[in-house]
Design a protein around this motif. Structure first.
Motif, PDB file in Angstrom:
ATOM      1  N   UNK A 274      -7.034  13.924   6.150  1.00  0.00           N
ATOM      2  CA  UNK A 274      -6.411  12.850   5.465  1.00  0.00           C
ATOM      3  C   UNK A 274      -5.478  13.434   4.618  1.00  0.00           C
ATOM      4  N   UNK A 275      -4.371  12.611   4.203  1.00  0.00           N
ATOM      5  CA  UNK A 275      -3.237  13.222   3.503  1.00  0.00           C
ATOM      6  C   UNK A 275      -3.308  12.591   2.096  1.00  0.00           C
ATOM      7  N   UNK A 276      -4.161  11.924   1.674  1.00  0.00           N
ATOM      8  CA  UNK A 276      -4.180  11.305   0.253  1.00  0.00           C
ATOM      9  C   UNK A 276      -4.333  12.277  -0.841  1.00  0.00           C
ATOM     10  N   UNK A 277      -3.932  11.543  -1.935  1.00  0.00           N
ATOM     11  CA  UNK A 277      -3.739  12.454  -3.277  1.00  0.00           C
ATOM     12  C   UNK A 277      -4.760  11.849  -4.264  1.00  0.00           C
ATOM     13  N   UNK A 290      -6.454   5.633  -0.204  1.00  0.00           N
ATOM     14  CA  UNK A 290      -5.007   5.431   0.153  1.00  0.00           C
ATOM     15  C   UNK A 290      -4.674   6.936   0.552  1.00  0.00           C
ATOM     16  N   UNK A 291      -3.520   6.676   1.664  1.00  0.00           N
ATOM     17  CA  UNK A 291      -2.719   8.034   1.908  1.00  0.00           C
ATOM     18  C   UNK A 291      -1.464   8.029   1.007  1.00  0.00           C
ATOM     19  N   UNK A 292      -1.120   9.178   1.303  1.00  0.00           N
ATOM     20  CA  UNK A 292       0.042   9.735   0.287  1.00  0.00           C
ATOM     21  C   UNK A 292       1.288   8.663   0.426  1.00  0.00           C
ATOM     22  N   UNK A 293       1.506   7.895   1.647  1.00  0.00           N
ATOM     23  CA  UNK A 293       2.894   7.107   1.631  1.00  0.00           C
ATOM     24  C   UNK A 293       2.244   5.630   1.555  1.00  0.00           C
ATOM     25  N   UNK A 294       1.008   5.457   0.906  1.00  0.00           N
ATOM     26  CA  UNK A 294       0.436   4.103   0.375  1.00  0.00           C
ATOM     27  C   UNK A 294      -0.390   3.336   1.557  1.00  0.00           C
ATOM     28  N   UNK A 295      -0.430   3.875   2.942  1.00  0.00           N
ATOM     29  CA  UNK A 295      -1.265   3.259   3.721  1.00  0.00           C
ATOM     30  C   UNK A 295      -2.705   3.345   3.334  1.00  0.00           C
ATOM     31  N   UNK A 296      -3.177   2.015   3.283  1.00  0.00           N
ATOM     32  CA  UNK A 296      -4.808   1.903   2.852  1.00  0.00           C
ATOM     33  C   UNK A 296      -5.674   1.962   3.847  1.00  0.00           C
ATOM     34  N   UNK A 297      -6.774   2.915   3.746  1.00  0.00           N
ATOM     35  CA  UNK A 297      -7.682   3.072   4.872  1.00  0.00           C
ATOM     36  C   UNK A 297      -9.252   2.890   4.658  1.00  0.00           C
ATOM     37  N   UNK A 314       2.555   0.149   1.530  1.00  0.00           N
ATOM     38  CA  UNK A 314       3.036   1.487   1.350  1.00  0.00           C
ATOM     39  C   UNK A 314       4.117   1.589   0.495  1.00  0.00           C
ATOM     40  N   UNK A 315       4.188   2.941  -0.129  1.00  0.00           N
ATOM     41  CA  UNK A 315       5.393   3.412  -1.087  1.00  0.00           C
ATOM     42  C   UNK A 315       5.159   2.515  -2.605  1.00  0.00           C
ATOM     43  N   UNK A 316       4.136   2.120  -2.470  1.00  0.00           N
ATOM     44  CA  UNK A 316       3.651   1.341  -3.936  1.00  0.00           C
ATOM     45  C   UNK A 316       2.959   2.089  -4.838  1.00  0.00           C
ATOM     46  N   UNK A 317       2.880   3.586  -4.617  1.00  0.00           N
ATOM     47  CA  UNK A 317       2.096   4.282  -5.759  1.00  0.00           C
ATOM     48  C   UNK A 317       0.597   3.881  -6.112  1.00  0.00           C
ATOM     49  N   UNK A 318      -0.153   3.753  -5.036  1.00  0.00           N
ATOM     50  CA  UNK A 318      -1.372   3.132  -5.342  1.00  0.00           C
ATOM     51  C   UNK A 318      -2.393   3.977  -5.979  1.00  0.00           C
ATOM     52  N   UNK A 338      -4.151  -5.430  -6.243  1.00  0.00           N
ATOM     53  CA  UNK A 338      -4.198  -5.848  -5.046  1.00  0.00           C
ATOM     54  C   UNK A 338      -5.815  -6.029  -4.611  1.00  0.00           C
ATOM     55  N   UNK A 339      -6.367  -7.176  -4.400  1.00  0.00           N
ATOM     56  CA  UNK A 339      -7.751  -7.481  -3.931  1.00  0.00           C
ATOM     57  C   UNK A 339      -7.557  -7.883  -2.527  1.00  0.00           C
ATOM     58  N   UNK A 340      -8.363  -6.863  -1.674  1.00  0.00           N
ATOM     59  CA  UNK A 340      -8.040  -7.118  -0.101  1.00  0.00           C
ATOM     60  C   UNK A 340      -9.376  -7.128   0.270  1.00  0.00           C
ATOM     61  N   UNK A 341      -9.688  -7.827   1.578  1.00  0.00           N
ATOM     62  CA  UNK A 341     -11.020  -7.895   2.119  1.00  0.00           C
ATOM     63  C   UNK A 341     -11.463  -6.550   2.552  1.00  0.00           C
TER      64      UNK A 341
END
Length: 384
Positions: A274-277, A290-297, A314-318, A338-341
């Motif tokens: 995984x590429x998250x930070x 979240x991954x480095x590009x903001x994809x949420x997994x 993506x790209x929102x600095x999560x 952001x509240x997600x299911x």
């Protein structure tokens, strides 16, 4: 004595050599200036599929990702860059106590609900209770990880990858455990937590279980292995926060992997590239990050298999996320929560703050969701 527990990233030299610091800073500056950052897509109107109400707000002054709020014993502990530390009533956000340490803070707050501890930028560990300072001790190295206060002791993880225990009443040093590692470390929150009678620390790409009485190593499990042709590429520090459910502890190795260990046995359950930070959080079924590009997994906690992924953030600095009930909360660089299911990542609702970045993970304080922004706003919402 058992213990229990009820975006930009800089590199620093393990030996803290000025020349190495300059090289690291120049490297990161060159990387950031040579690439134009992608812009996030516009968000659609808020879904508002669940009701929330702002319960209270408070102001602490500018903070950063290493100064995450903490909930313990009905109190929300917060700090700011300049040296203020406060215990807020989780019910209404009013000060229970507030103190100024007159020196900038690098990491904190850790607390068991009574004793609170922070680490200053001049490497002092400071313990407080009831709005007064108890003691200060000098640390041998910098730290970016909040102290852990448990079992009448204060545990510290410093940037030279040393774990040290101090007496909570006096500040006397009890023991220290150092693990050899790579010469560079992240100036970012690491992992330090208690699981039953084991102290767990993130050291390089490993989760290490220690005896809290003497620092002896009980087990160590690699989440990621250092690879690459230079020191930067080989950097795989465990970043906080981590997700603990019972004896299952799941964490992220910086820009390398996410994995889970069984802390009761000291064994690896799974690890996935995984590429998250930023750190992870989860529940008994899923782990989120979240991954480095903001994809949420979301990953299956039992196996590590992907459950779902969303790309609309993506790209929102999560920030690192917080799993709570049927939703997962995550902050972004524009001050939105952001509240997600938890089932599929679909939007449930969206919350606004003061417009400055939410760098630290949200926390659950009783029945309230609490975040702290870079400008120092502390906001608490409750479900309607």
């Amino acid at each position: 004595m058992p213990i229990s527990m009820t975006r930009s990233y800089k590199l620093v030299s393990r030996r803290a050599l000025p020349a190495a610091l300059l090289v690291a800073a120049a490297f990161l500056s060159a990387c950031s200036s040579s690439q134009k950052k992608p812009q996030p897509a516009e968000l659609p109107p808020v879904a508002a599929l669940m009701g929330t109400q702002l319960a209270w707000s408070a102001q602490m002054g500018p903070s950063n990702a290493s100064l995450a709020p903490l909930f313990a014993a009905g109190r929300v502990f917060v700090a700011n860059n300049a040296g203020a530390v406060a215990a807020l009533d989780a019910a209404n956000g009013k000060d229970i106590w507030r103190v100024s340490l007159d020196t900038p803070i690098a990491a904190g707050v850790g607390s068991d609900g009574q004793t609170a501890a922070v680490i200053t930028r001049n490497n002092q560990l400071v313990a407080m209770a009831d709005g007064r300072e108890l003691w200060r001790v000098r640390l041998p190295a910098r730290s970016f990880t909040s102290p852990l206060v448990a079992g009448q002791r204060v545990f510290v993880l410093t940037a030279d990858r040393t774990v040290t225990a101090f007496d909570g009443k006096t500040g006397a040093r009890l023991w220290s455990q150092n693990r050899p590692a790579e010469p560079l470390v992240l100036s970012q929150t690491g992992a330090l937590l208690a699981v039953g009678d084991t102290l767990i620390a993130g050291l390089s790409g490993r989760l290490v279980g220690l005896n809290p009485d003497n620092g002896a190593v009980r087990w160590e499990v690699p989440v990621a292995t250092s690879r690459g042709t230079n020191e930067v590429e080989r950097l795989v520090d465990i970043v906080g926060p981590v997700s603990r459910i019972g004896s299952s502890v799941c964490g992220r190795a910086y820009s390398a992997a996410v994995g889970c260990v069984d802390a009761s046995r000291g064994t690896l359950v799974w690890t996935k590239g995984a590429q998250g930070t930023t750190g992870v959080h989860g529940d008994d079924r899923l782990v989120f990050g979240s991954e480095a590009d903001g994809g949420f997994v979301a990953w299956q906690r039992a196996t590590g298999e992907p459950a779902w992924r969303i790309d609309r953030l993506k790209y929102r600095g999560l920030s690192a996320p917080l799993a709570l009930g049927r939703v997962v909360a995550v902050g972004d660089s524009r001050g939105l929560v952001h509240l997600v299911s938890r089932e599929d990542g679909s939007e449930m609702t969206r919350l606004t703050t003061d417009g400055s970045a939410i760098e630290a993970a949200p926390v659950l304080a009783g029945d309230a969701l609490v975040v702290q922004t870079r400008n120092g706003g502390v906001f608490a919402w409750r479900p309607q």
